[in-house]
Design a protein around this motif. Structure first.
Motif, PDB file in Angstrom:
ATOM      1  N   SER A 127      36.063 105.112   2.510  1.00  0.00           N
ATOM      2  CA  SER A 127      36.788 105.946   3.276  1.00  0.00           C
ATOM      3  C   SER A 127      37.932 105.407   4.195  1.00  0.00           C
ATOM      4  O   SER A 127      38.872 106.411   4.568  1.00  0.00           O
ATOM      5  CB  SER A 127      35.980 106.736   3.886  1.00  0.00           C
ATOM      6  N   ASP A 148      37.983 110.526   2.118  1.00  0.00           N
ATOM      7  CA  ASP A 148      36.541 110.780   1.187  1.00  0.00           C
ATOM      8  C   ASP A 148      37.191 110.120  -0.225  1.00  0.00           C
ATOM      9  O   ASP A 148      38.175 109.823  -0.412  1.00  0.00           O
ATOM     10  CB  ASP A 148      36.411 112.325   1.030  1.00  0.00           C
ATOM     11  N   GLN A 151      40.174 113.462  -3.060  1.00  0.00           N
ATOM     12  CA  GLN A 151      40.876 114.059  -1.807  1.00  0.00           C
ATOM     13  C   GLN A 151      42.281 114.625  -2.582  1.00  0.00           C
ATOM     14  O   GLN A 151      42.518 114.080  -3.580  1.00  0.00           O
ATOM     15  CB  GLN A 151      41.412 112.891  -1.026  1.00  0.00           C
TER      16      GLN A 151
END
Length: 182
Positions: A127, A148, A151
């Motif tokens: 991340s 994340d 995305q």
């Protein structure tokens, strides 16, 4: 003089040895032993030919290999062990033949591609990864952080054309081409 060193596939069938590569003064190659292709190693002409340890995380033979190469002190080979296809493998130690492991090749998927400018990036990067988008002139047209593994990125203001999406995570860099159509 020419003589047979070892009959790897006992019987009438050929072992079809291939991809001979010298690594740390040992000769590595793959050959068929009747139960499938395996990775083999020999120390010298007077030494026995040894079956290198299983390098696949799944039981079964080496289905196929396209070759081996030595680079920066490591032996690299591509190999297929199951229906997942070819993967890249790396050996850094020959004393135990146990330090063969898959390299950390990340995979990134961009969809839809072509896109109208809004697309989803799915990556195995962590991340704290950075995402950059470059135009065909090499100019960064977007830069941001991935929050994340999946995305959505909105580049709707960009013109139609080809772009490169780059995700940087530690020492790993993933790059894919993105096409924006309007």
């Amino acid at each position: 003089d020419v003589y047979k060193i070892k009959d790897i596939n006992l019987g009438a069938s050929s072992s079809t040895p291939e991809h001979f590569t010298v690594y740390k003064n040992k000769l590595f190659f793959d050959a068929h032993n009747g139960a499938g292709r395996k990775l083999w190693v020999i120390d010298g002409l007077s030494s026995p030919v040894l079956l290198a340890p299983q390098i696949s995380p799944v039981p079964g033979p080496l289905n196929a290999s396209n070759g081996m190469i030595v680079c920066n002190g490591s032996l690299y080979l591509d190999a297929s062990f199951n229906t997942n296809g070819y993967e890249l493998w790396k050996m850094t130690d020959t004393t135990s033949y146990a330090k063969i492991y898959p390299t950390e090749v990340k995979e990134m998927v961009i969809y839809p591609n072509p896109s109208n400018g809004v697309f989803t990036v799915h990556t195995s990067a962590n991340s704290s990864a950075k995402i950059e988008v470059y135009n065909t002139n090499g100019k960064i047209v977007y830069s941001g952080q991935l929050v994340d593994e999946t995305q959505v990125v909105d580049l709707n203001e960009l013109e139609a054309g080809g772009y490169l999406v780059r995700v940087i995570s530690g020492n790993s860099i993933e790059i894919q081409r993105l096409v924006i159509q309007k």
